[in-house]
Design a protein around this motif. Structure first.
Motif, mmCIF file in Angstrom:
data_model
loop_
_atom_site.group_PDB
_atom_site.id
_atom_site.type_symbol
_atom_site.label_atom_id
_atom_site.label_comp_id
_atom_site.label_asym_id
_atom_site.label_seq_id
_atom_site.Cartn_x
_atom_site.Cartn_y
_atom_site.Cartn_z
ATOM 1 N N GLY A 193 0.810 -1.212 0.000
ATOM 2 C CA GLY A 193 0.000 0.000 0.000
ATOM 3 C C GLY A 193 0.842 1.259 0.000
ATOM 4 N N LEU A 194 2.136 1.106 -0.244
ATOM 5 C CA LEU A 194 3.063 2.233 -0.224
ATOM 6 C C LEU A 194 2.891 3.137 -1.438
ATOM 7 N N ASP A 217 1.658 6.921 -1.199
ATOM 8 C CA ASP A 217 0.643 7.191 -0.190
ATOM 9 C C ASP A 217 1.392 7.746 1.013
ATOM 10 N N LYS A 220 0.784 6.138 4.504
ATOM 11 C CA LYS A 220 1.360 4.789 4.568
ATOM 12 C C LYS A 220 2.890 4.875 4.616
ATOM 13 N N GLN A 223 3.918 5.675 8.067
ATOM 14 C CA GLN A 223 3.720 4.503 8.926
ATOM 15 C C GLN A 223 4.849 3.498 8.752
#
Length: 235
Positions: A193-194, A217, A220, A223
């Motif tokens: 999801g990067l 993202d 993301k 994170q």
């Protein structure tokens, strides 16, 4: 009768060195060097750096030296290692705390001053002879950078806001110094999801069909900066 402990004579100075890696899509990974004006090693290339002033923190010292010797300001440098062999500097016993970082080299205009007569980017595979133990310092920084990208995302600051996926592949191959399984890399990076695939085509170049553009993202990305991942499983 009490024995007194003999006083320890210590005459050690503290310096800082900066290993600033620059990324350019055409030229790959380079490192910022300055040509020294003064002895020792006058007219030889070296890392930007110098002595820590009494009133400075280490971070303030390395920021000042970069500004004075190369005309650049770097938002964040990470402490790399402390180098302290007794004979690493011919003047006296000097311990150097090295800092490193990775930037987009095109964002910086170099300007040498104070103890430096020149400042320039050099490809990490085509370095000139370096003063002091700076060859060793650069080598350790390259090893740390390659280890770092196996557990932390890198690229947000180095690629355009929108990029073709091959730009990300090229970045990681140049950082790692070897080819990767591109199909597997894309599949697994997308699974993190990067990276987001945009509903927008890249500008057409030649006769080939233009591919989609991508972006990071940001949430993301932040994170994964904190939580990390195992890039070895992606390659």
């Amino acid at each position: 009768m009490n024995k007194t402990t003999p006083a320890i004579k210590q005459d050690i100075k503290v310096s800082v060195d900066a290993i600033v890696f620059g990324y350019n899509q055409e030229n790959g990974i380079s490192v910022l060097l300055i040509k020294r004006k003064i002895d020792p090693f006058a007219d030889q290339w070296a890392l930007p750096g110098g002595f820590v002033h009494n009133e400075e923190s280490l971070e303030e010292a390395v920021a000042r030296e970069l500004k004075e010797e190369a005309g650049v300001s770097i938002n964040y440098l990470e402490q790399l290692f402390t180098f302290g062999k007794p004979d690493r500097d011919p003047r006296t016993r000097i311990i150097s705390v090295a800092y490193f970082g990775l930037v987009k080299s095109a964002d910086f205009s170099l300007f040498a001053s104070t103890d430096a007569s020149e400042a320039a980017w050099f490809n990490i595979y085509e370095l000139p002879p370096l003063a002091f133990d700076h060859q060793e310092i650069v080598g350790k920084a390259i090893a740390r950078l390659r280890a770092k990208i196996t557990y932390e995302p890198i690229g947000f600051e180095l690629l355009d806001a929108r990029f073709v996926f091959s730009d990300l592949e090229q970045l990681y191959m140049k950082l790692l110094g070897h080819n990767i399984d591109r199909r597997n890399f894309k599949r697994k990076v997308m699974s993190l999801g990067l990276v987001i695939e945009l509903d927008e085509k890249a500008p057409s170049i030649g006769a080939g069909r233009p591919g989609n553009l991508y972006s990071f993202d940001y949430e993301k990305y932040k994170q994964l900066k904190v939580n990390g991942f195992d890039l070895n499983k992606l390659l």
